[in-house]
Design a protein around this motif. Structure first.
Motif, PDB file in Angstrom:
ATOM      1  N   PHE A  61      12.035  -9.904  -2.792  1.00 50.37           N
ATOM      2  CA  PHE A  61      11.763  -8.921  -1.738  1.00 50.37           C
ATOM      3  C   PHE A  61      12.094  -9.590  -0.409  1.00 50.37           C
ATOM      4  O   PHE A  61      12.160 -10.813  -0.316  1.00 50.37           O
ATOM      5  N   GLN A  62      12.272  -8.765   0.641  1.00 47.76           N
ATOM      6  CA  GLN A  62      12.498  -9.323   1.972  1.00 47.76           C
ATOM      7  C   GLN A  62      11.918  -8.385   3.024  1.00 47.76           C
ATOM      8  O   GLN A  62      11.801  -7.183   2.800  1.00 47.76           O
ATOM      9  N   VAL A  63      11.546  -8.957   4.143  1.00 47.64           N
ATOM     10  CA  VAL A  63      11.003  -8.167   5.252  1.00 47.64           C
ATOM     11  C   VAL A  63      12.071  -7.166   5.676  1.00 47.64           C
ATOM     12  O   VAL A  63      13.256  -7.488   5.769  1.00 47.64           O
ATOM     13  N   GLY A  64      11.660  -5.923   5.926  1.00 45.50           N
ATOM     14  CA  GLY A  64      12.576  -4.853   6.316  1.00 45.50           C
ATOM     15  C   GLY A  64      13.075  -4.032   5.130  1.00 45.50           C
ATOM     16  O   GLY A  64      13.689  -2.984   5.316  1.00 45.50           O
ATOM     17  N   GLN A  65      12.808  -4.491   3.933  1.00 45.76           N
ATOM     18  CA  GLN A  65      13.267  -3.795   2.733  1.00 45.76           C
ATOM     19  C   GLN A  65      12.429  -2.539   2.495  1.00 45.76           C
ATOM     20  O   GLN A  65      11.216  -2.538   2.612  1.00 45.76           O
ATOM     21  N   LYS A  66      13.109  -1.446   2.139  1.00 49.17           N
ATOM     22  CA  LYS A  66      12.440  -0.199   1.795  1.00 49.17           C
ATOM     23  C   LYS A  66      11.978  -0.307   0.338  1.00 49.17           C
ATOM     24  O   LYS A  66      12.731  -0.748  -0.526  1.00 49.17           O
ATOM     25  N   VAL A  67      10.710   0.068   0.086  1.00 52.52           N
ATOM     26  CA  VAL A  67      10.141  -0.069  -1.252  1.00 52.52           C
ATOM     27  C   VAL A  67       9.354   1.182  -1.640  1.00 52.52           C
ATOM     28  O   VAL A  67       9.001   2.003  -0.788  1.00 52.52           O
ATOM     29  N   ARG A  68       9.094   1.290  -2.938  1.00 55.56           N
ATOM     30  CA  ARG A  68       8.244   2.349  -3.474  1.00 55.56           C
ATOM     31  C   ARG A  68       6.902   1.731  -3.852  1.00 55.56           C
ATOM     32  O   ARG A  68       6.862   0.662  -4.452  1.00 55.56           O
ATOM     33  N   LEU A  69       5.826   2.403  -3.494  1.00 50.25           N
ATOM     34  CA  LEU A  69       4.479   2.024  -3.937  1.00 50.25           C
ATOM     35  C   LEU A  69       4.119   2.987  -5.063  1.00 50.25           C
ATOM     36  O   LEU A  69       4.108   4.205  -4.870  1.00 50.25           O
ATOM     37  N   ILE A  70       3.841   2.445  -6.236  1.00 55.73           N
ATOM     38  CA  ILE A  70       3.587   3.260  -7.419  1.00 55.73           C
ATOM     39  C   ILE A  70       2.146   3.049  -7.849  1.00 55.73           C
ATOM     40  O   ILE A  70       1.709   1.912  -8.024  1.00 55.73           O
ATOM     41  N   GLY A  84      -4.986   3.127  -5.345  1.00 49.29           N
ATOM     42  CA  GLY A  84      -6.228   2.360  -5.382  1.00 49.29           C
ATOM     43  C   GLY A  84      -6.028   0.963  -5.934  1.00 49.29           C
ATOM     44  O   GLY A  84      -5.176   0.211  -5.478  1.00 49.29           O
ATOM     45  N   SER A  85      -6.806   0.620  -6.945  1.00 45.55           N
ATOM     46  CA  SER A  85      -6.768  -0.726  -7.491  1.00 45.55           C
ATOM     47  C   SER A  85      -5.643  -0.918  -8.503  1.00 45.55           C
ATOM     48  O   SER A  85      -5.540  -1.960  -9.130  1.00 45.55           O
ATOM     49  N   ASN A  86      -4.802   0.074  -8.646  1.00 50.97           N
ATOM     50  CA  ASN A  86      -3.737   0.001  -9.630  1.00 50.97           C
ATOM     51  C   ASN A  86      -2.408   0.395  -9.000  1.00 50.97           C
ATOM     52  O   ASN A  86      -1.886   1.480  -9.283  1.00 50.97           O
ATOM     53  N   ALA A  87      -1.872  -0.439  -8.135  1.00 49.53           N
ATOM     54  CA  ALA A  87      -0.609  -0.136  -7.464  1.00 49.53           C
ATOM     55  C   ALA A  87       0.365  -1.288  -7.630  1.00 49.53           C
ATOM     56  O   ALA A  87      -0.025  -2.437  -7.696  1.00 49.53           O
ATOM     57  N   SER A  88       1.635  -0.932  -7.698  1.00 48.90           N
ATOM     58  CA  SER A  88       2.670  -1.961  -7.750  1.00 48.90           C
ATOM     59  C   SER A  88       3.773  -1.578  -6.777  1.00 48.90           C
ATOM     60  O   SER A  88       3.874  -0.429  -6.336  1.00 48.90           O
ATOM     61  N   VAL A  89       4.613  -2.567  -6.447  1.00 46.78           N
ATOM     62  CA  VAL A  89       5.701  -2.368  -5.498  1.00 46.78           C
ATOM     63  C   VAL A  89       7.010  -2.557  -6.251  1.00 46.78           C
ATOM     64  O   VAL A  89       7.173  -3.501  -7.026  1.00 46.78           O
ATOM     65  N   ALA A  90       7.952  -1.627  -6.008  1.00 48.34           N
ATOM     66  CA  ALA A  90       9.273  -1.701  -6.631  1.00 48.34           C
ATOM     67  C   ALA A  90      10.323  -1.431  -5.575  1.00 48.34           C
ATOM     68  O   ALA A  90      10.079  -0.680  -4.621  1.00 48.34           O
ATOM     69  N   PRO A  91      11.504  -2.029  -5.728  1.00 45.94           N
ATOM     70  CA  PRO A  91      12.587  -1.729  -4.774  1.00 45.94           C
ATOM     71  C   PRO A  91      12.876  -0.235  -4.746  1.00 45.94           C
ATOM     72  O   PRO A  91      12.739   0.450  -5.760  1.00 45.94           O
ATOM     73  N   TYR A  92      13.300   0.259  -3.585  1.00 43.89           N
ATOM     74  CA  TYR A  92      13.604   1.701  -3.436  1.00 43.89           C
ATOM     75  C   TYR A  92      14.999   1.967  -3.933  1.00 43.89           C
ATOM     76  O   TYR A  92      15.916   1.258  -3.763  1.00 43.89           O
ATOM     77  N   VAL A 149       1.097   8.389 -17.908  1.00 43.22           N
ATOM     78  CA  VAL A 149       0.109   8.908 -16.961  1.00 43.22           C
ATOM     79  C   VAL A 149       0.818   9.157 -15.634  1.00 43.22           C
ATOM     80  O   VAL A 149       1.608   8.331 -15.178  1.00 43.22           O
ATOM     81  N   THR A 150       0.530  10.278 -15.013  1.00 44.86           N
ATOM     82  CA  THR A 150       1.114  10.577 -13.710  1.00 44.86           C
ATOM     83  C   THR A 150       0.574   9.598 -12.678  1.00 44.86           C
ATOM     84  O   THR A 150      -0.624   9.341 -12.629  1.00 44.86           O
ATOM     85  N   GLN A 151       1.484   9.042 -11.867  1.00 42.78           N
ATOM     86  CA  GLN A 151       1.072   8.111 -10.822  1.00 42.78           C
ATOM     87  C   GLN A 151       1.642   8.574  -9.488  1.00 42.78           C
ATOM     88  O   GLN A 151       2.695   9.212  -9.441  1.00 42.78           O
ATOM     89  N   ASN A 152       0.951   8.247  -8.414  1.00 40.32           N
ATOM     90  CA  ASN A 152       1.427   8.582  -7.077  1.00 40.32           C
ATOM     91  C   ASN A 152       2.547   7.644  -6.675  1.00 40.32           C
ATOM     92  O   ASN A 152       2.531   6.463  -7.017  1.00 40.32           O
ATOM     93  N   VAL A 153       3.517   8.174  -5.929  1.00 40.49           N
ATOM     94  CA  VAL A 153       4.606   7.356  -5.397  1.00 40.49           C
ATOM     95  C   VAL A 153       4.690   7.614  -3.901  1.00 40.49           C
ATOM     96  O   VAL A 153       4.686   8.761  -3.463  1.00 40.49           O
ATOM     97  N   SER A 154       4.730   6.559  -3.130  1.00 40.90           N
ATOM     98  CA  SER A 154       4.967   6.681  -1.693  1.00 40.90           C
ATOM     99  C   SER A 154       6.016   5.648  -1.309  1.00 40.90           C
ATOM    100  O   SER A 154       6.259   4.694  -2.034  1.00 40.90           O
ATOM    101  N   VAL A 155       6.628   5.876  -0.177  1.00 41.31           N
ATOM    102  CA  VAL A 155       7.711   5.004   0.280  1.00 41.31           C
ATOM    103  C   VAL A 155       7.264   4.285   1.542  1.00 41.31           C
ATOM    104  O   VAL A 155       6.529   4.831   2.360  1.00 41.31           O
ATOM    105  N   GLY A 156       7.693   3.038   1.677  1.00 39.42           N
ATOM    106  CA  GLY A 156       7.350   2.268   2.855  1.00 39.42           C
ATOM    107  C   GLY A 156       8.348   1.150   3.081  1.00 39.42           C
ATOM    108  O   GLY A 156       9.314   0.996   2.333  1.00 39.42           O
ATOM    109  N   THR A 157       8.085   0.363   4.101  1.00 39.97           N
ATOM    110  CA  THR A 157       8.951  -0.751   4.467  1.00 39.97           C
ATOM    111  C   THR A 157       8.108  -2.017   4.547  1.00 39.97           C
ATOM    112  O   THR A 157       7.015  -1.999   5.131  1.00 39.97           O
ATOM    113  N   ILE A 158       8.609  -3.095   3.981  1.00 43.37           N
ATOM    114  CA  ILE A 158       7.898  -4.372   4.035  1.00 43.37           C
ATOM    115  C   ILE A 158       7.955  -4.887   5.466  1.00 43.37           C
ATOM    116  O   ILE A 158       9.032  -5.075   6.023  1.00 43.37           O
ATOM    117  N   THR A 159       6.784  -5.107   6.064  1.00 42.97           N
ATOM    118  CA  THR A 159       6.720  -5.610   7.438  1.00 42.97           C
ATOM    119  C   THR A 159       6.391  -7.097   7.496  1.00 42.97           C
ATOM    120  O   THR A 159       6.672  -7.755   8.489  1.00 42.97           O
TER     121      THR A 159
END
Length: 155
Positions: A135-144, A147-155, A36-46
């Motif tokens: 994981f660690q604060v400042g780490q760049k990650v991908r949100l996959i 809504g109610s179905n998201a996970s975080v993975a290292p970038y 299934v196609t899922q959205n991916v966005s990038v962010g930083t753990i604060t």
């Protein structure tokens, strides 16, 4: 009957910890999420902190409660005689049920991360998932997902 008590106790305690906590991992996908196609966005753990996820299930606590009641009742039945034995059996069953539910609830918890992530859009989101990768604060990650179905993975 006394010789079966350890076997029954071991069986109940073994089954009490059978909650499947794998779906709470960022590394595990359900069958509905595959292909299934899922959205991916990038962010930083604060910010992040350790939390626990209480595995939920339709019969949460039932197995531990019933098993504890049986074991408590069997143990209580070994005390006294006549009406005293009946009271001890009932008290053992009630106490065993309460203790069994608490044991099962404790066994159905899993360590997790609460990850606060600032997305590149400026929006801040929080995702809680099983603590099965570092994981660690400042780490760049991908949100996959979304809504109610998201996970975080290292970038």
């Amino acid at each position: 009957m006394k010789r079966f008590l350890p076997i029954i106790a071991l069986g109940v305690l073994s089954l009490a910890g059978c909650a499947n906590t794998s779906p709470y991992s960022g590394n595990v996908y359900t069958g509905d999420q595959a292909k299934v196609t899922q959205n991916v966005s990038v962010g930083t753990i604060t910010a992040m902190r350790r939390v626990q996820i209480q595995a939920s299930d339709q019969n949460s606590g039932a197995l531990g409660g019933i098993g504890g009641a049986i074991i408590g009742g069997l143990l209580g039945n070994q005390i006294g005689g006549g009406s005293g034995r009946t009271l001890a059996t009932a008290a053992g069953a009630i106490g065993g049920s309460v203790a069994g539910k608490k044991v099962e609830d404790g066994a159905n918890r899993t360590d997790a991360w609460e990850l606060e992530i600032r997305k590149q859009t400026g929006q801040t989101v929080v995702v809680v998932q099983k603590a099965d990768q570092p994981f660690q604060v400042g780490q760049k990650v991908r949100l996959i997902g979304s809504g109610s179905n998201a996970s975080v993975a290292p970038y």
